[in-house]
Design an enzyme around this catalytic site. Structure first.
Site, PDB file in Angstrom:
ATOM      1  N   ARG A  51       0.851  -1.184   0.000  1.00  0.00           N
ATOM      2  CA  ARG A  51       0.000   0.000   0.000  1.00  0.00           C
ATOM      3  C   ARG A  51       0.888   1.236   0.000  1.00  0.00           C
ATOM      4  O   ARG A  51       2.095   1.149   0.185  1.00  0.00           O
ATOM      5  CB  ARG A  51      -0.933  -0.003   1.214  1.00  0.00           C
ATOM      6  N   ALA A  53       0.709   5.013  -2.409  1.00  0.00           N
ATOM      7  CA  ALA A  53       0.651   5.231  -3.854  1.00  0.00           C
ATOM      8  C   ALA A  53       1.956   4.885  -4.570  1.00  0.00           C
ATOM      9  O   ALA A  53       1.943   4.154  -5.575  1.00  0.00           O
ATOM     10  CB  ALA A  53       0.234   6.675  -4.144  1.00  0.00           C
ATOM     11  N   ARG A  96      -7.249  -0.970  -7.341  1.00  0.00           N
ATOM     12  CA  ARG A  96      -7.476   0.201  -6.479  1.00  0.00           C
ATOM     13  C   ARG A  96      -7.803   1.387  -7.387  1.00  0.00           C
ATOM     14  O   ARG A  96      -6.983   1.763  -8.233  1.00  0.00           O
ATOM     15  CB  ARG A  96      -6.235   0.544  -5.640  1.00  0.00           C
ATOM     16  N   ASP A 244      -2.657  10.346  -2.503  1.00  0.00           N
ATOM     17  CA  ASP A 244      -2.842   9.318  -3.521  1.00  0.00           C
ATOM     18  C   ASP A 244      -3.187   9.898  -4.879  1.00  0.00           C
ATOM     19  O   ASP A 244      -2.973   9.248  -5.898  1.00  0.00           O
ATOM     20  CB  ASP A 244      -3.935   8.347  -3.074  1.00  0.00           C
ATOM     21  N   ASN A 254      -6.361  11.912  -0.049  1.00  0.00           N
ATOM     22  CA  ASN A 254      -5.459  11.155   0.816  1.00  0.00           C
ATOM     23  C   ASN A 254      -6.296  10.290   1.751  1.00  0.00           C
ATOM     24  O   ASN A 254      -7.530  10.336   1.725  1.00  0.00           O
ATOM     25  CB  ASN A 254      -4.539  12.095   1.601  1.00  0.00           C
ATOM     26  N   LYS A 255      -5.624   9.516   2.581  1.00  0.00           N
ATOM     27  CA  LYS A 255      -6.310   8.599   3.472  1.00  0.00           C
ATOM     28  C   LYS A 255      -7.398   9.303   4.268  1.00  0.00           C
ATOM     29  O   LYS A 255      -7.246  10.437   4.688  1.00  0.00           O
ATOM     30  CB  LYS A 255      -5.300   7.946   4.415  1.00  0.00           C
TER      31      LYS A 255
END
Length: 354
Positions: A51, A53, A96, A244, A254-255
């Site tokens: 995991r 990017a 993804r 990402d 992003n997360k």
């Protein structure tokens, strides 16, 4: 030093395998996977065994090379080879949807294939191998450059907050958001780093805290909802996060939870920096509204980390993997090519022209 004593993503060409550390097992177990099928590589990306990017992009490059190596055993013409390789590319690309490095790396591999279509099939496979290795090697150089630009914004002794894991576990070396921290640590800057745990998958708790602590960096773990409190206490001088995907106007995916941190940073007047390799900048996506946000299984919220379910049975769960932070909340985007302060569409396009 980063205390990086193993490769996060690597190629075992002799055994036609993609080699990964299984990040779902950290911090308690260090287990390496040797993946030889396209199905196992797809699952490793989807299940977050690999995991981040940049690391996903490197894994995709190696995966598509291994697909080419396998296809070359039965296909002798370019058209037949290319048709099967494109199907393998599309399959990997479906694992993804949000991290643009996945599609970026696969497109780069396809561009290499098409640029060398006059070569024999074995020569084409060799070209793809070299391109996949180049993607990995360039990532380390990119992260080092991001670290140097980011460090120019910091002073010794500062308190830094980060969210999720944008460390070397998410890349090939240094990380993105952690690169300034590691380079500062090498210079004796004595940073105090605060890691959001990053629910529901706990990348900050399991991964960032683990790797920073291994490097001897002063590290404090926080529940996500504690971030505004440490800002209010005056313990945070700067915030560094990865991303990402960056839209053309500077909106950042992003997360999940990143936008919450950015909003609090705006309120407490703390600079909020996004560390983004230019490979994550997607000029084809106008704004954050058009970024596809991956929806993941409810079990990640209700049962994954618990011996017993921690929610009522059959309760509805909303589990987006990412959120979008508006460009207006971003103090600067730090790339390997330079720093974009207060990002706009024009500034983003100008940077990529260079």
């Amino acid at each position: 030093m980063t205390s990086q004593d193993f490769e996060v993503v690597d190629l075992d060409d002799a055994n036609s395998a993609l080699v990964l550390i299984d990040q779902t097992k950290l911090p308690n177990v260090t287990e390496f996977l040797h993946l030889t099928s396209q199905e196992s590589i797809w699952e490793a990306i989807y299940k977050l065994q690999v995991r981040g990017a940049p690391a996903i992009g490197v894994a995709a490059g190696f995966g598509s090379y291994l697909a080419a190596k396998e296809i070359a055993q039965t296909e002798t013409t370019f058209d037949g080879f290319y048709e099967k390789w494109k199907a393998a590319k599309a399959y990997l690309n479906s694992s993804r949807p949000t991290a643009v490095n996945l599609s970026w790396a696969l497109q780069r591999m396809e561009d290499t294939l098409l640029a060398n279509k006059s070569l024999s099939i074995p020569e084409l496979v060799h070209c793809l191998k070299e391109e996949s290795l180049a993607i990995k090697n360039e990532d380390a150089q990119t992260n080092r450059a991001i670290g140097e630009y980011g460090l120019s914004l910091l002073q010794p002794g500062m308190g830094i907050l980060t969210h999720c894991n944008a460390g070397w576990l998410a890349t090939t070396r240094y990380g993105t958001a952690t690169a300034p921290i590691y380079l500062g640590h090498e210079k004796g800057y004595q940073f105090r780093v605060y890691c959001d745990e990053t629910r529901p998958l706990l990348q900050g708790a399991r991964l960032t805290a683990w790797e920073l602590q291994r490097a001897g960096i002063d590290t404090t773990l926080l529940c996500d909802n504690m971030a505004p409190t440490v800002m209010r206490n005056g313990w945070i001088d700067a915030i560094f996060v990865g991303c990402d995907r960056v839209a053309a106007n500077g909106d950042v995916a992003n997360k999940i939870g990143t936008s919450y941190v950015a909003l609090a940073a705006k309120h407490y007047d703390i600079p909020f920096y996004v560390c983004a390799p230019t490979s994550t900048i997607d000029l084809e996506t106008p704004t954050g509204k058009e970024i596809p946000i991956e929806q993941r299984k409810p079990e990640e919220v209700t049962t994954t980390w618990y011996k017993e379910p921690m929610a009522p049975a059959d309760v509805k769960v909303f589990n987006p993997a990412f959120d979008v932070t508006d460009a207006a909340l971003v103090s600067a985007i730090i790339t390997e090519k330079g720093i974009i302060e207060k990002p706009t569409k024009e500034k983003m396009a100008d940077l990529l022209k260079n």
